[in-house]
Design an enzyme around this catalytic site. Structure first.
Site, mmCIF file in Angstrom:
data_model
loop_
_atom_site.group_PDB
_atom_site.id
_atom_site.type_symbol
_atom_site.label_atom_id
_atom_site.label_comp_id
_atom_site.label_asym_id
_atom_site.label_seq_id
_atom_site.Cartn_x
_atom_site.Cartn_y
_atom_site.Cartn_z
ATOM 1 N N HIS A 134 0.839 -1.308 -0.215
ATOM 2 C CA HIS A 134 -0.139 -0.154 -0.117
ATOM 3 C C HIS A 134 1.234 0.939 0.265
ATOM 4 O O HIS A 134 0.548 2.202 -0.755
ATOM 5 C CB HIS A 134 -0.735 0.078 1.155
ATOM 6 C CG HIS A 134 -0.249 0.348 2.840
ATOM 7 N ND1 HIS A 134 0.517 -0.565 2.996
ATOM 8 C CD2 HIS A 134 -0.381 1.660 3.345
ATOM 9 C CE1 HIS A 134 0.726 0.329 4.656
ATOM 10 N NE2 HIS A 134 0.181 1.155 4.545
ATOM 11 N N GLU B 46 3.190 5.281 -3.390
ATOM 12 C CA GLU B 46 3.688 6.170 -2.672
ATOM 13 C C GLU B 46 5.055 6.739 -2.155
ATOM 14 O O GLU B 46 4.791 7.911 -2.451
ATOM 15 C CB GLU B 46 2.736 6.847 -1.695
ATOM 16 C CG GLU B 46 2.389 7.982 -0.699
ATOM 17 C CD GLU B 46 1.478 7.628 0.609
ATOM 18 O OE1 GLU B 46 1.573 8.550 1.843
ATOM 19 O OE2 GLU B 46 0.450 7.289 -0.136
ATOM 20 N N ASP B 47 5.299 5.675 -1.307
ATOM 21 C CA ASP B 47 6.872 6.293 -1.028
ATOM 22 C C ASP B 47 8.032 5.729 -1.696
ATOM 23 O O ASP B 47 9.563 5.582 -1.402
ATOM 24 C CB ASP B 47 7.247 6.186 0.243
ATOM 25 C CG ASP B 47 5.686 6.551 1.451
ATOM 26 O OD1 ASP B 47 5.580 7.445 0.979
ATOM 27 O OD2 ASP B 47 5.688 5.874 2.540
#
Length: 756
Positions: A127, A131-132
């Site tokens: 997840h 994003e990272d």
């Protein structure tokens, strides 16, 4: 998530880089990046003693929890997801100093313990990768399929560099829209927030408070609506500790003091319940469920001094639904029930899927023990909510041929939320309205006359029901019937009410500003505010009118006699009154003009022929009840020898009889023309007066006078004195008036008798 991810090579937080359809700048920056070789990353993660096909030791706890719920699950996707996540996050550290991979592992373990299926766990491990890290959504789809890609995208934050202060509300909007298509998105987000809250102590106090407030206002209500009580209760306690540290410490001391006391009333009652059920032959597990901190705090505020039984509840788990009621019967028979505490959430489940029987029994010392009775399956859903349902769109296991299984959360609160958020384009409006909407934590169900149902928050009014059923067409709503009785739009609805909404026919109808005082749902408030704001110059916005209701001049006047007006010219411009309406209006105006010109004293008398049993006496129809053929009538002599004629049910008849006035026999003659006074009760709406006078004119009646009382609670009372060429036309005239939209009753005038 990214707020806690740091890279040794890049001090500070790693900027999110999720490519979303709404984040074009991000996508543009991504084009220059080389596509990652996922196979190389996988090989790097598996270097060392572990074999390629062996499950990494790091996910052993996840696998154990997953297999407890899904013994036959394919674990290969989990292995590959962990390999990718570990390789992608390698070198990143949490602010607590732990390797970042511990976060997705912890989130996945939370979901595995709740019984989430493999696809959810796979997406949970990944997840934060988009994003990272440098992983892209396209790569996730290529490796794990579209379902996993959708879930990962749903929980990926929007970048502050692109959205600024709107990043947080717009991220939540994005997540909610994604949840509308797959509730597993919000399951992952809730587990993610729970682990972040568990480790929030490393943050600055002001940041802890900000995150805790968003958790309190948004995430906890969402957990409640999705039925994930296990996550909700722990989140509540963590927020409680941050935002109310003194009260939290006091509650912790209360729990510790109770644990140190000798004897446990809950354990004693549990043993008694086990004995009762054993004798009854009902197999059941009887457990003690300690209350969590927030629950103890609430009970303490409600009851004051706490006793041992207040610190927990008994939970009775059985195999079949019927056994739940069997347990209830045994407890109420063999123990002392507190009947007022009984609730049946099995027959009528809560909107968040929760099912249980609630009751309570009293001990000899006066302590009351609450008891929850449910099946093992109900307990699983009560704790895990939608997480326990797995993929809500896959065929049900007990009927593989049964197409798609409906998502139980979609038709209710989530549908309404997704509807109103489309109209709240401003991020601040969306954010504040979302918090208000989620603060309404109870739901009711009301029914339409056709048997359909509407889910509404507790406290909703008929205004809310109108907008829930008709959307912006509800601007034309003029009233309602609740359980068969007429009701104003401000009426607050109760669970189980039947609501019939009365709609006007004018497409240009406007809502009243007063409706905002009774609108409880965001959908209703936003629709009303948008319509009021769209009025040219804010017309009508200050006085709260219902769009020029009753031409408002008539509604504002206590009494208004119909006034003459010149007919429209033949060259009436486009947009003027249609010919049919114009003709009717002309007839009404000419009739009113004649009445106004003659004056009340010279007005033409009614010509209905009445014969009295007093030869030579003048006969006059009473104005209080305006009798017309074939009404049953009676007469009384008044000053000057005139005989006044009343309907026998007129209040004045009883009054004069009680005072000893002798009745005089009267009967109808041959002449049918008459004068009658009618009272029309209506809901306020635009152009109602014009429509009523048109209906009267089309029936051939002449308006002698008209009285329109000021509107009260959106209701208006009209009184018309009419001249009819034939009394036989009266029923048809009254029907025509009742058929005018907004009119709910037409009756003959009946004045109150004077006081004796």
């Amino acid at each position: 998530m990214s707020a806690e991810a740091t890279n040794p090579a890049t001090p500070g937080p790693v900027a999110p880089t999720a490519p979303t359809p709404s984040a074009a700048p991000t996508a543009a920056r991504r084009k220059s990046r080389a596509r990652l070789d996922l196979r190389r990353l996988g090989r790097a993660a598996l270097l060392g003693p572990a074999a390629r096909d062996k499950l990494p030791d790091a996910i052993s706890h996840v696998v154990e929890a997953h297999r407890a719920h899904h013994p036959d699950a394919d674990l290969e996707p989990l292995r590959r997801a962990y390999v990718l996540a570990e390789s992608s996050h390698r070198g990143q550290m949490r602010k607590s100093g732990e390797p970042y991979i511990t976060h997705p592992l912890a989130v996945t373990l939370i979901l595995a313990e709740l019984g989430a299926e493999t696809t959810t766990l796979t997406a949970s491990l990944l997840h934060d990768t988009v994003e990272d890290t440098e992983v892209t959504l396209e790569q996730v789809r290529d490796q794990f399929g579209e379902e996993v890609r959708y879930l990962v995208d749903g929980v990926t934050k929007l970048e502050k560099v692109d959205y600024g202060a709107a990043a947080e509300p717009e991220t939540f909007r994005k997540m909610l829209v994604a949840t509308g298509n797959d509730v597993r998105v919000m399951s992952i987000k809730l587990a993610d927030r729970l682990h972040n809250m568990r480790t929030l102590g490393v943050m600055r106090p002001e940041k802890q408070a900000r995150i805790a407030k968003v958790t309190r206002d948004v995430l906890i209500p969402l957990a409640e609506r999705l039925g994930v009580q296990a996550l909700k209760t722990e989140l509540e306690d963590l927020v409680f500790a941050i935002l109310h540290p003194e009260e939290y410490e006091h509650t912790r001391n209360l729990i510790a003091e109770n644990a140190a006391r000798p004897g446990d009333p809950l354990a004693e009652v549990a043993d008694e319940v086990r004995g009762v059920l054993r004798e009854a032959g009902i197999p059941a597990d009887v457990l003690i469920r300690p209350r969590h901190f927030v629950s103890v705090h609430r009970v303490a505020r409600k009851r004051g001094q706490l006793r041992g039984a207040d610190f927990g509840r008994l939970l009775v788990l059985v195999n079949e639904d019927a056994d739940c009621y069997g347990v209830l019967g045994e407890l109420h028979t063999c123990m002392t029930p507190v009947v007022s505490e009984f609730k049946d959430f099995i027959a009528v489940p809560k909107f968040n899927l929760y099912q249980s029987l609630h009751t309570a029994v009293a001990r000899a010392d006066g302590q009351v023990v609450e008891v929850l009775i449910r099946t093992h399956q109900m307990h699983k859903v009560a704790e895990a909510g939608v997480v326990a349902l797995g993929n809500p769109y896959a065929p049900a296991s007990d009927d593989p041929a049964d197409g798609e299984r409906a998502d139980p959360t979609r038709p209710g609160w989530l549908s309404r939320l997704l509807d109103w958020q489309q109209a709240a384009s401003d991020p601040d409006t969306f954010w504040s309205t979302l918090r208000e909407d989620l603060a309404q934590d109870r739901e009711i169900t009301v029914f339409r006359p056709d048997g359909g149902a509407l889910g509404l928050p507790e406290g909703a009014s008929c205004v809310d029901a109108a907008y829930a059923q008709y959307g912006e067409d509800a601007h034309a709503c003029i009233g309602a019937r609740v359980n068969g009785r007429l009701a104003t739009l401000s009426t607050v609805l109760r669970d189980g009410d039947t609501v019939q909404l009365l709609m006007g026919q004018d497409p240009a109808s406007e809502p009243s500003r007063e409706w905002l005082e009774h609108a409880h749902t965001p959908a209703a408030r936003i629709a009303i505010q948008r319509r009021l704001a769209a009025r040219p110059g804010g017309a009508g916005a200050e006085d709260g009118r219902t769009g020029g209701d009753l031409d408002h001049a008539a509604g504002a006047a206590a009494t208004a006699r119909a006034e003459a007006a010149p007919p429209p010219r033949a060259d009436t411009p486009a947009g003027a009154t249609p010919p049919r309406a114009t003709a009717a209006a002309d007839r009404t105006r000419s009739t009113a003009a004649a009445a106004a010109a003659e004056g009340p004293s010279a007005a033409r008398p009614p010509r209905a022929d009445v014969l009295a049993d007093r030869p030579g006496a003048a006969v006059r129809l009473a104005g209080c009840c305006t009798p017309v053929p074939p009404d049953e009538i009676t007469g009384f002599a008044v000053r000057g020898g005139v005989v006044t004629v009343h309907r026998v049910e007129c209040a004045a008849v009883a009054h004069m009889t009680n005072r000893g006035r002798p009745e005089i026999g009267v009967r109808w003659g041959d002449t049918a023309e008459c004068r009658v006074t009618l009272v029309a009760e209506s809901f306020g709406r635009p152009h109602l007066l014009a429509d009523l006078t048109e209906a009267i004119a089309l029936e051939g009646a002449e308006i002698v006078s008209a009285t329109v009382e000021p509107p009260s609670q959106q209701r208006v009372r009209h009184t018309y004195t009419l001249q009819l060429p034939d009394a036989a036309h009266l029923p048809a005239l009254m029907r025509a008036m009742r058929d005018v939209p907004g009119v709910y009753d037409v009756s003959r005038a009946q004045h109150q008798a004077p006081a004796s």
